[in-house]
Scaffold this motif. Structure first.
Motif, mmCIF file in Angstrom:
data_model
loop_
_atom_site.group_PDB
_atom_site.id
_atom_site.type_symbol
_atom_site.label_atom_id
_atom_site.label_comp_id
_atom_site.label_asym_id
_atom_site.label_seq_id
_atom_site.Cartn_x
_atom_site.Cartn_y
_atom_site.Cartn_z
ATOM 1 N N LEU A 38 0.823 -1.208 0.000
ATOM 2 C CA LEU A 38 0.000 0.000 0.000
ATOM 3 C C LEU A 38 0.862 1.265 0.000
ATOM 4 O O LEU A 38 0.640 2.176 -0.795
ATOM 5 C CB LEU A 38 -0.935 -0.007 1.212
ATOM 6 C CG LEU A 38 -1.866 1.184 1.370
ATOM 7 C CD1 LEU A 38 -2.874 1.209 0.227
ATOM 8 C CD2 LEU A 38 -2.583 1.120 2.697
ATOM 9 N N THR A 39 1.861 1.307 0.863
ATOM 10 C CA THR A 39 2.717 2.493 0.919
ATOM 11 C C THR A 39 3.571 2.630 -0.343
ATOM 12 O O THR A 39 3.859 3.749 -0.773
ATOM 13 C CB THR A 39 3.631 2.470 2.155
ATOM 14 O OG1 THR A 39 4.403 1.262 2.156
ATOM 15 C CG2 THR A 39 2.832 2.580 3.429
ATOM 16 N N VAL A 41 2.676 1.710 -3.439
ATOM 17 C CA VAL A 41 1.806 2.217 -4.511
ATOM 18 C C VAL A 41 1.497 3.695 -4.286
ATOM 19 O O VAL A 41 1.584 4.509 -5.214
ATOM 20 C CB VAL A 41 0.514 1.382 -4.603
ATOM 21 C CG1 VAL A 41 -0.508 2.036 -5.506
ATOM 22 C CG2 VAL A 41 0.835 -0.017 -5.104
ATOM 23 N N LEU A 42 1.157 4.069 -3.050
ATOM 24 C CA LEU A 42 0.881 5.477 -2.762
ATOM 25 C C LEU A 42 2.123 6.344 -2.963
ATOM 26 O O LEU A 42 2.038 7.450 -3.507
ATOM 27 C CB LEU A 42 0.345 5.635 -1.337
ATOM 28 C CG LEU A 42 -1.037 5.037 -1.084
ATOM 29 C CD1 LEU A 42 -1.398 5.156 0.391
ATOM 30 C CD2 LEU A 42 -2.083 5.693 -1.953
ATOM 31 N N GLY A 43 3.263 5.840 -2.548
ATOM 32 C CA GLY A 43 4.507 6.573 -2.750
ATOM 33 C C GLY A 43 4.847 6.727 -4.222
ATOM 34 O O GLY A 43 5.351 7.762 -4.653
ATOM 35 N N PHE A 45 2.768 7.046 -6.724
ATOM 36 C CA PHE A 45 1.967 8.144 -7.266
ATOM 37 C C PHE A 45 2.517 9.496 -6.834
ATOM 38 O O PHE A 45 2.569 10.444 -7.616
ATOM 39 C CB PHE A 45 0.497 8.013 -6.860
ATOM 40 C CG PHE A 45 -0.214 6.921 -7.580
ATOM 41 C CD1 PHE A 45 -0.303 6.914 -8.962
ATOM 42 C CD2 PHE A 45 -0.808 5.884 -6.876
ATOM 43 C CE1 PHE A 45 -0.960 5.902 -9.637
ATOM 44 C CE2 PHE A 45 -1.468 4.864 -7.537
ATOM 45 C CZ PHE A 45 -1.547 4.865 -8.925
ATOM 46 N N GLY A 46 2.948 9.593 -5.589
ATOM 47 C CA GLY A 46 3.530 10.843 -5.108
ATOM 48 C C GLY A 46 4.821 11.189 -5.837
ATOM 49 O O GLY A 46 5.034 12.330 -6.247
#
Length: 123
Positions: A38-39, A41-43, A45-46
């Motif tokens: 999760l982190t 994938v979110l990272g 995008f960031g």
């Protein structure tokens, strides 16, 4: 006179400590593997948004880059697994020893000179 990078470094340290608390709370509800995915994938995008807005061009895909990325990702998986097992105050303190090794490796491999201010902030 302090350079502007010092404020960014102190801010990163503050956000890293907040991130550890969030990690420990989140690991009460997620497995370390799920949290790491999760982190990541979110990272991603960031980082992609940051690269897009700053105009940073990628160096392309290579096997070496893939192996380095795999190693870094596996160390984070290990971090989240250990965080799930022990108190965050202990894990975070041990994990935070990396500035010492970074300083040593920068002298050995990059030939950098260490200043008194660097030693002060590492210790």
């Amino acid at each position: 006179m302090l350079n502007s990078w010092i404020f960014w470094a102190l801010g990163a340290s503050l956000f890293w400590s907040v991130g550890q608390i969030v990690s420990k709370k989140s690991l009460g509800h997620l497995t370390p593997l799920t949290y790491n995915l999760l982190t990541t994938v979110l990272g991603l995008f960031g980082y992609l948004a940051l690269a897009f807005f700053l105009g940073i061009k990628g160096s392309g895909f290579s096997l070496t880059n893939f192996l380095i990325l795999s190693f870094v990702t596996s160390t984070y998986l290990l971090y989240f697994y250990v965080t799930n097992l022990a108190d965050i105050s202990l894990v975070g303190t041990i994990w935070a020893c990396y500035p010492i090794t970074t300083m040593i490796f920068s002298v050995l491999f990059l030939g950098e000179k260490i200043t008194l201010m660097q030693v002060f902030f590492v210790l």
